[in-house]
Design an enzyme around this catalytic site. Sequence first.
Site, mmCIF file in Angstrom:
data_model
loop_
_atom_site.group_PDB
_atom_site.id
_atom_site.type_symbol
_atom_site.label_atom_id
_atom_site.label_comp_id
_atom_site.label_asym_id
_atom_site.label_seq_id
_atom_site.Cartn_x
_atom_site.Cartn_y
_atom_site.Cartn_z
ATOM 1 N N GLU A 218 0.396 35.919 10.127
ATOM 2 C CA GLU A 218 -0.960 35.873 9.552
ATOM 3 C C GLU A 218 -0.897 34.861 8.420
ATOM 4 O O GLU A 218 -0.462 35.182 7.316
ATOM 5 C CB GLU A 218 -1.357 37.265 9.024
ATOM 6 C CG GLU A 218 -1.371 38.357 10.082
ATOM 7 C CD GLU A 218 -2.566 38.271 11.030
ATOM 8 O OE1 GLU A 218 -3.554 37.601 10.676
ATOM 9 O OE2 GLU A 218 -2.497 38.863 12.107
ATOM 10 N N CYS A 252 -7.239 34.478 1.583
ATOM 11 C CA CYS A 252 -6.857 33.605 2.709
ATOM 12 C C CYS A 252 -8.064 33.121 3.485
ATOM 13 O O CYS A 252 -8.043 32.035 4.047
ATOM 14 C CB CYS A 252 -5.890 34.325 3.630
ATOM 15 S SG CYS A 252 -6.570 35.868 4.281
HETATM 16 P P1 NAD Z 1 4.364 33.169 0.649
HETATM 17 O O1 NAD Z 1 4.540 32.640 2.020
HETATM 18 O O2 NAD Z 1 4.916 32.378 -0.471
HETATM 19 O O3 NAD Z 1 5.013 34.634 0.506
HETATM 20 C C1 NAD Z 1 4.725 35.677 1.422
HETATM 21 C C2 NAD Z 1 5.917 36.621 1.484
HETATM 22 O O4 NAD Z 1 7.062 35.886 1.923
HETATM 23 C C3 NAD Z 1 6.294 37.259 0.142
HETATM 24 O O5 NAD Z 1 6.619 38.626 0.342
HETATM 25 C C4 NAD Z 1 7.521 36.475 -0.296
HETATM 26 O O6 NAD Z 1 8.438 37.296 -0.992
HETATM 27 C C5 NAD Z 1 8.135 36.054 1.021
HETATM 28 N N1 NAD Z 1 8.854 34.760 0.906
HETATM 29 C C6 NAD Z 1 8.608 33.764 0.035
HETATM 30 N N2 NAD Z 1 9.458 32.726 0.252
HETATM 31 C C7 NAD Z 1 10.241 33.088 1.281
HETATM 32 C C8 NAD Z 1 11.310 32.442 1.981
HETATM 33 N N3 NAD Z 1 11.730 31.229 1.655
HETATM 34 N N4 NAD Z 1 11.887 33.089 3.010
HETATM 35 C C9 NAD Z 1 11.459 34.318 3.376
HETATM 36 N N5 NAD Z 1 10.456 34.972 2.737
HETATM 37 C C10 NAD Z 1 9.856 34.378 1.709
HETATM 38 O O7 NAD Z 1 2.801 33.417 0.479
HETATM 39 P P2 NAD Z 1 2.046 33.891 -0.819
HETATM 40 O O8 NAD Z 1 2.043 32.804 -1.826
HETATM 41 O O9 NAD Z 1 2.527 35.232 -1.228
HETATM 42 O O10 NAD Z 1 0.566 34.095 -0.239
HETATM 43 C C11 NAD Z 1 -0.355 33.054 -0.129
HETATM 44 C C12 NAD Z 1 -0.463 32.566 1.300
HETATM 45 O O11 NAD Z 1 -0.673 33.650 2.184
HETATM 46 C C13 NAD Z 1 -1.649 31.645 1.481
HETATM 47 O O12 NAD Z 1 -1.281 30.591 2.318
HETATM 48 C C14 NAD Z 1 -2.664 32.532 2.192
HETATM 49 O O13 NAD Z 1 -3.618 31.839 2.961
HETATM 50 C C15 NAD Z 1 -1.788 33.375 3.035
HETATM 51 N N6 NAD Z 1 -2.451 34.621 3.361
HETATM 52 C C16 NAD Z 1 -2.797 34.833 4.640
HETATM 53 C C17 NAD Z 1 -3.465 36.007 4.972
HETATM 54 C C18 NAD Z 1 -3.897 36.306 6.372
HETATM 55 O O14 NAD Z 1 -4.272 37.450 6.622
HETATM 56 N N7 NAD Z 1 -3.871 35.373 7.291
HETATM 57 C C19 NAD Z 1 -3.767 36.929 3.971
HETATM 58 C C20 NAD Z 1 -3.375 36.651 2.688
HETATM 59 C C21 NAD Z 1 -2.716 35.499 2.385
#
Ligand code: NAD
Length: 464
Positions: A218, A252
Amino acid sequence: MIAEIELSTLSKIINNQRSYFNSGATLSYEFRIQQLKKLKQVIRNHEQDIFDALKTDLNKHEFESYSTEVGLVYEELNIAISHLKKWMKPERKSTPMVLFPSSSYLYKDPLGCVLIIAPWNYPFQLLINPLVGAIAGGNCAVLKPSELAPATAVIIEKIISETFSPEYVATIQGEGHVVIPEMMNNHRFDLVFFTGSIPVGRSIAEMAAKKLTPVILELGGKSPCVVDKDVDLNHAAKRIVWGKFTNAGQTCVAPDYLLIHNSQKEKLIELIKETIVSFFGEQAIKADYGRIITTKRFKTLAGYLADGEIIYGGHTNEEELFIEPTLMTNVSLDAPLMHDEIFGPILPIFGFDTHEEAMNIIARNPNPLSFYLFSKNSSTADFYTKHLAFGGGCINNTLVHLGNSNIPFGGVGNSGMGHYHGKFSFEAFSRIKSVVKTGTWFDSGVYYAPFKEKIKIARMFLRF
Ligand code: NAD
């Protein structure tokens, strides 16, 4: 404070979950329904703690915390509790004559042990809603909250550990880039359900591929909002301002940028400015208005303010992680503001004369998670709905498609794969097993050797 987990403890939790799942403890309807009801009750007991945590992490007002987080979880729980028995029932399907005397069924199997990873922007519901699907599906689950919303991560861990044994549902805290590779490279999960950014989603998919683990991604992206010439401007202004500036734009599915038919551009911009003032007053810093999650994100967003002309807002306060609702024009389509997912309260605005022109701008960032059109013209709505690949969206509204659990929510291409909510969550966390049952009172023998003239019979039943 989030307590980081020891890696050996992590392995023990995951191995124990595997044994627990293999024991069959999670399979029955009675077990699953009891866990869903327990989860609902513990959330009720801790509702105020959840509101407080969301206020600490994101300055969310209780109304917003209820309507966009806790309330959505209750909705998912209520649907699952009401329908689980029906969802779990094997489904009878029709069977071709050639298989007589047989009947065919779809069984909904649990997947096993799943990993659910959440981002920080709706840190409660984006972790707990998939968990509802996982429990309904009969799985064990490891939950990884975002370390960037630490108050919410702590209350989630408390709720989960009060309700479930870690061999069934466990919370793993820590830096995502450390604990997630540790878990995914050393253990096999039966599904990884990831919500977050596109680059991290890509790396999750790479780790999963090594173990042939299925993933639901997602993700985010740039969701366009198009305003046609034939439009109710007052409604458009309110619904755009609400969709864009809820949670300070850190949604998002927020409209990322606005494309307005040139005949309506100036009028709509004025109405949007008035609406911002009516929602947040002249000083949004004093209003029910969110804060940017980290200083790093604040600096990135503040940097975008140089990418064009600010026609409203633009005030920032780093200490408070505050960025005013901001409208910008004269932004180059090649600027970072129109390349990156903005994910903050800055709305770039462009004019267009033809829908082809608008489509060409949208095509620069293909497969948006959401698409919004404001138009009274149903053929314009049909044009965009048919010609654009997007995860989901609204005509004459923003965001609300994700509040309806009867329709699936998910992305396409760059914005992700797979979907959930309501029954679709149960399906996302289940595997369909096809079974054909054949009676023993009759055997046509038609498919056994020697075949002789049997090809004629085969042609009759199998029309190749
Ligand atoms: P992110 O990808 O930085 O982090 C998401 C999760 O991944 C966190 O739990 C984090 O701890 C983990 N993570 C971070 N770096 C990692 C790595 N290198 N390896 C493995 N895991 C890792 O995203 P964010 O900044 O927390 O959220 C914002 C993003 O999420 C935006 O792009 C937004 O559009 C998207 N988002 C999508 C939805 C949806 O339903 N499609 C909903 C909310 C947010």
